[in-house]
Design a protein around this motif. Structure first.
Motif, PDB file in Angstrom:
ATOM      1  N   PRO A   9      19.362   5.184   5.607  1.00 27.50           N
ATOM      2  CA  PRO A   9      19.436   4.588   6.943  1.00 27.50           C
ATOM      3  C   PRO A   9      18.083   4.040   7.389  1.00 27.50           C
ATOM      4  CG  PRO A   9      20.612   6.682   6.873  1.00 27.50           C
ATOM      5  CD  PRO A   9      19.893   6.544   5.564  1.00 27.50           C
ATOM      6  N   GLY A  10      18.113   2.981   8.176  1.00 28.20           N
ATOM      7  CA  GLY A  10      16.880   2.369   8.656  1.00 28.20           C
ATOM      8  C   GLY A  10      16.195   1.509   7.617  1.00 28.20           C
ATOM      9  N   GLN A  11      16.949   1.042   6.624  1.00 27.48           N
ATOM     10  CA  GLN A  11      16.435   0.176   5.567  1.00 27.48           C
ATOM     11  C   GLN A  11      15.348   0.851   4.725  1.00 27.48           C
ATOM     12  OE1 GLN A  11      15.308  -3.384   7.821  1.00 27.48           O
ATOM     13  NE2 GLN A  11      17.176  -4.384   7.088  1.00 27.48           N
ATOM     14  N   LEU A  12      15.339   2.172   4.731  1.00 25.64           N
ATOM     15  CA  LEU A  12      14.451   2.906   3.838  1.00 25.64           C
ATOM     16  C   LEU A  12      14.996   2.831   2.415  1.00 25.64           C
ATOM     17  CD1 LEU A  12      13.713   6.139   5.870  1.00 25.64           C
ATOM     18  CD2 LEU A  12      11.993   4.573   5.006  1.00 25.64           C
ATOM     19  N   ARG A  13      14.075   2.833   1.462  1.00 25.27           N
ATOM     20  CA  ARG A  13      14.483   2.827   0.063  1.00 25.27           C
ATOM     21  C   ARG A  13      13.773   3.974  -0.652  1.00 25.27           C
ATOM     22  NH1 ARG A  13      16.851  -0.233  -3.800  1.00 25.27           N
ATOM     23  NH2 ARG A  13      15.977  -0.164  -5.905  1.00 25.27           N
ATOM     24  N   MET A  42       0.846  -1.186   0.000  1.00 19.83           N
ATOM     25  CA  MET A  42       0.000   0.000   0.000  1.00 19.83           C
ATOM     26  C   MET A  42       0.885   1.241   0.000  1.00 19.83           C
ATOM     27  SD  MET A  42      -3.116   1.100  -0.007  1.00 19.83           S
ATOM     28  CE  MET A  42      -4.046   2.579   0.343  1.00 19.83           C
ATOM     29  N   THR A  43       0.634   2.167  -0.952  1.00 18.34           N
ATOM     30  CA  THR A  43       1.420   3.385  -1.061  1.00 18.34           C
ATOM     31  C   THR A  43       0.494   4.583  -1.053  1.00 18.34           C
ATOM     32  OG1 THR A  43       3.118   2.257  -2.357  1.00 18.34           O
ATOM     33  CG2 THR A  43       3.088   4.646  -2.451  1.00 18.34           C
ATOM     34  N   THR A  93       9.990   3.870   0.622  1.00 21.62           N
ATOM     35  CA  THR A  93       9.406   2.622   1.107  1.00 21.62           C
ATOM     36  C   THR A  93      10.049   2.223   2.423  1.00 21.62           C
ATOM     37  OG1 THR A  93       9.071   1.923  -1.184  1.00 21.62           O
ATOM     38  CG2 THR A  93       8.879   0.238   0.509  1.00 21.62           C
ATOM     39  N   VAL A  94       9.194   1.975   3.424  1.00 24.61           N
ATOM     40  CA  VAL A  94       9.662   1.500   4.726  1.00 24.61           C
ATOM     41  C   VAL A  94       9.450  -0.004   4.774  1.00 24.61           C
ATOM     42  CG1 VAL A  94       9.410   1.718   7.219  1.00 24.61           C
ATOM     43  CG2 VAL A  94       8.976   3.686   5.743  1.00 24.61           C
ATOM     44  N   PRO A  95      10.480  -0.825   5.083  1.00 20.46           N
ATOM     45  CA  PRO A  95      10.300  -2.278   5.138  1.00 20.46           C
ATOM     46  C   PRO A  95       9.172  -2.661   6.087  1.00 20.46           C
ATOM     47  CG  PRO A  95      12.625  -1.701   5.273  1.00 20.46           C
ATOM     48  CD  PRO A  95      11.869  -0.423   5.369  1.00 20.46           C
ATOM     49  N   PRO A 125       4.991   8.546   8.545  1.00 18.54           N
ATOM     50  CA  PRO A 125       5.852   7.871   9.523  1.00 18.54           C
ATOM     51  C   PRO A 125       7.093   8.724   9.780  1.00 18.54           C
ATOM     52  CG  PRO A 125       5.122   6.341   7.818  1.00 18.54           C
ATOM     53  CD  PRO A 125       4.720   7.704   7.365  1.00 18.54           C
ATOM     54  N   ASP A 126       7.537   8.761  11.027  1.00 17.03           N
ATOM     55  CA  ASP A 126       8.689   9.602  11.361  1.00 17.03           C
ATOM     56  C   ASP A 126       9.903   9.283  10.505  1.00 17.03           C
ATOM     57  OD1 ASP A 126       7.338  11.056  13.217  1.00 17.03           O
ATOM     58  OD2 ASP A 126       8.057   9.903  14.960  1.00 17.03           O
ATOM     59  N   ALA A 127      10.118   7.975  10.210  1.00 14.36           N
ATOM     60  CA  ALA A 127      11.280   7.584   9.402  1.00 14.36           C
ATOM     61  C   ALA A 127      11.204   8.200   8.014  1.00 14.36           C
ATOM     62  CB  ALA A 127      11.364   6.061   9.308  1.00 14.36           C
ATOM     63  N   VAL A 128      10.001   8.228   7.437  1.00 15.15           N
ATOM     64  CA  VAL A 128       9.828   8.810   6.102  1.00 15.15           C
ATOM     65  C   VAL A 128      10.022  10.315   6.150  1.00 15.15           C
ATOM     66  CG1 VAL A 128       8.175   9.208   4.240  1.00 15.15           C
ATOM     67  CG2 VAL A 128       8.315   6.956   5.309  1.00 15.15           C
TER      68      VAL A 128
END
Length: 425
Positions: A248-252, A1-2, A59-61, A19-22
């Motif tokens: 970082p954090g496996q973000l793509r 889902m995007t 994309t967050v894993p 999401p904070d990581a994004v």
């Protein structure tokens, strides 16, 4: 889902729940002019686009992906024209590629690149000579003596040789293959365009692909590769665009972004060069070896300089694609142009903006007499009108240069100056 986050180039900021990581990834990437936590809405991020347009997906894993789409303020067809004209000014016009079926930037651009590659390959793949080095059971071409001694310890075979091979695996075809591969990896390319890109890759199947991180091979325009020129220039734009990255954090992050500053600058400089051709002289884009001080320590790099037949600089211009301001254009651009005029010994300088608050404003510098002109170009008009406006601007520049230096205009330049609106003495 995007989820989809639509933004407009130089538009107002939007508060978006991410999401904070994004959110942190967007802030670190600096692809937006503003990306930070919303102080009035916990869990939301304020996003505002700058001069970059296109689409990028983060994309967050194991989590939701976010696609940020930045729409240019100019129509898509006009943006494609600016890109195409900069790469092929004598052959590109509106209608060169039909874009009616594509309303978004990435699909329209991918469609344009595929159509140009198809036109380049209609007569078959271009062939040329490529220098090859290999170990061979027989001697062909030239023996690499140092390699033979180092690797074979004096043994006669196999021989380390170098030779020129006539092949299709040359720089031009490798660039086309790399652009096709890049577009096929991008999200958001429509199925119909993707199918045609797959067809182009089948034509280029025997061409060596570029590996990740490898520098694209250099090519040089010649009479033999003329039919490739538009496709090669657009392919270069593809390869200079945003690429996939692991953060970082496996973000793509994957996507494609254009810098409107560079697109506008390339178009204005190319269009001015073409408009100046009938008057002779020499146009230099991104001029080098110009310094403000006598010790050559402070380098300057104006976007456009036109030299007369004698080799003397006569016109200097800079293209500025910036958001409009309520009270006019940025003063720092005037300071920069004054430095150009001083270093080149010119009495006039020209700043060329995208659509502004007035079509033309001029300023005479105290105690120097230098006149700094600020012009505004309307990018929303049709290509014929846009090029006509550039031609009129070129004539105004030529006329001002001739009046200030010789007292009369060169052949072909109108002797009556065009009306100046909003000029200030």
């Amino acid at each position: 889902m995007t989820s989809d986050v639509p933004l407009v180039e130089h538009g107002p900021a939007r508060s978006v729940r991410l999401p904070d990581a994004v959110g942190r990834a967007l802030a670190a990437s600096r692809i937006l002019e503003e990306a930070g936590p919303d102080p009035y809405d916990p869990g939301a991020w304020r996003l505002r686009a700058g001069s970059r347009v296109g689409a990028v997906t983060l994309t967050v894993p194991g989590g939701e992906g976010v696609t940020v789409r930045i729409t240019p303020k100019v129509p898509i067809t006009r943006l494609i024209f600016l890109l195409g004209y900069s790469s092929d000014p004598r052959g590109w016009r509106d209608g060169t590629v039909q874009l009616a079926a594509h309303d978004d930037l990435l699909p329209a651009f991918a469609h344009t690149v595929e159509r140009q590659i198809d036109r380049a390959l209609r007569q078959g793949l271009l062939q040329g000579y490529r220098t090859a080095e290999e170990s061979s059971p027989v001697v062909r071409g030239r023996l690499r003596e140092s390699e033979q001694i180092r690797r074979r310890f004096g043994m006669p075979v196999p021989a380390e040789v170098t030779y020129d091979e006539f092949t299709t695996d040359i720089a031009e075809n490798r660039l086309l293959r790399a652009a096709v591969d890049r577009l096929l990896r991008l999200p958001g390319v429509p199925r119909t365009v993707r199918t045609r890109l797959m067809h182009q890759r089948s034509r280029l199947v025997d061409i060596t692909p570029l590996t990740r991180g490898q520098t694209p091979p250099a090519w040089h325009p010649t009479r033999l590769n003329t039919r490739y020129h538009p496709a090669l220039h657009l392919s270069g734009t593809v390869l200079r665009g945003w690429s996939a990255e692991h953060l970082p954090g496996q973000l793509r992050m994957n996507g494609f972004l254009f810098d409107m500053n560079g697109i506008y600058e390339d178009f204005i400089c190319t269009a001015l060069r073409e408009a100046m051709r009938p008057y002779g002289g020499r146009s230099v884009l991104q001029a080098r070896n110009i310094h403000m001080d006598e010790g050559d320590a402070i380098g300057l790099r104006p976007d456009f300089v036109w030299y007369g037949e004698s080799g003397t600089p006569l016109i200097v211009a800079d293209a500025k694609y910036k958001a409009r301001r309520n009270r006019g254009f940025p003063n720092e651009d005037l300071y920069q142009m004054l430095a150009y005029c001083t270093a080149l010994g010119l009495p006039e300088g020209h700043l060329v903006y995208a659509k502004g608050n007035a079509p033309h404003i001029s300023h005479r510098v105290r105690h120097a007499g230098t006149v700094l002109h600020q012009h505004a170009i309307d990018l929303e008009q049709q290509s014929a009108g846009l090029l006509a406006e550039i031609d009129a601007l070129a004539r105004r520049m030529l006329h001002g240069s001739a009046m200030s230096r010789q007292g009369s205009a060169p052949s072909g330049v109108p002797r009556t100056p065009e009306p100046v609106h909003g000029a200030h003495g």
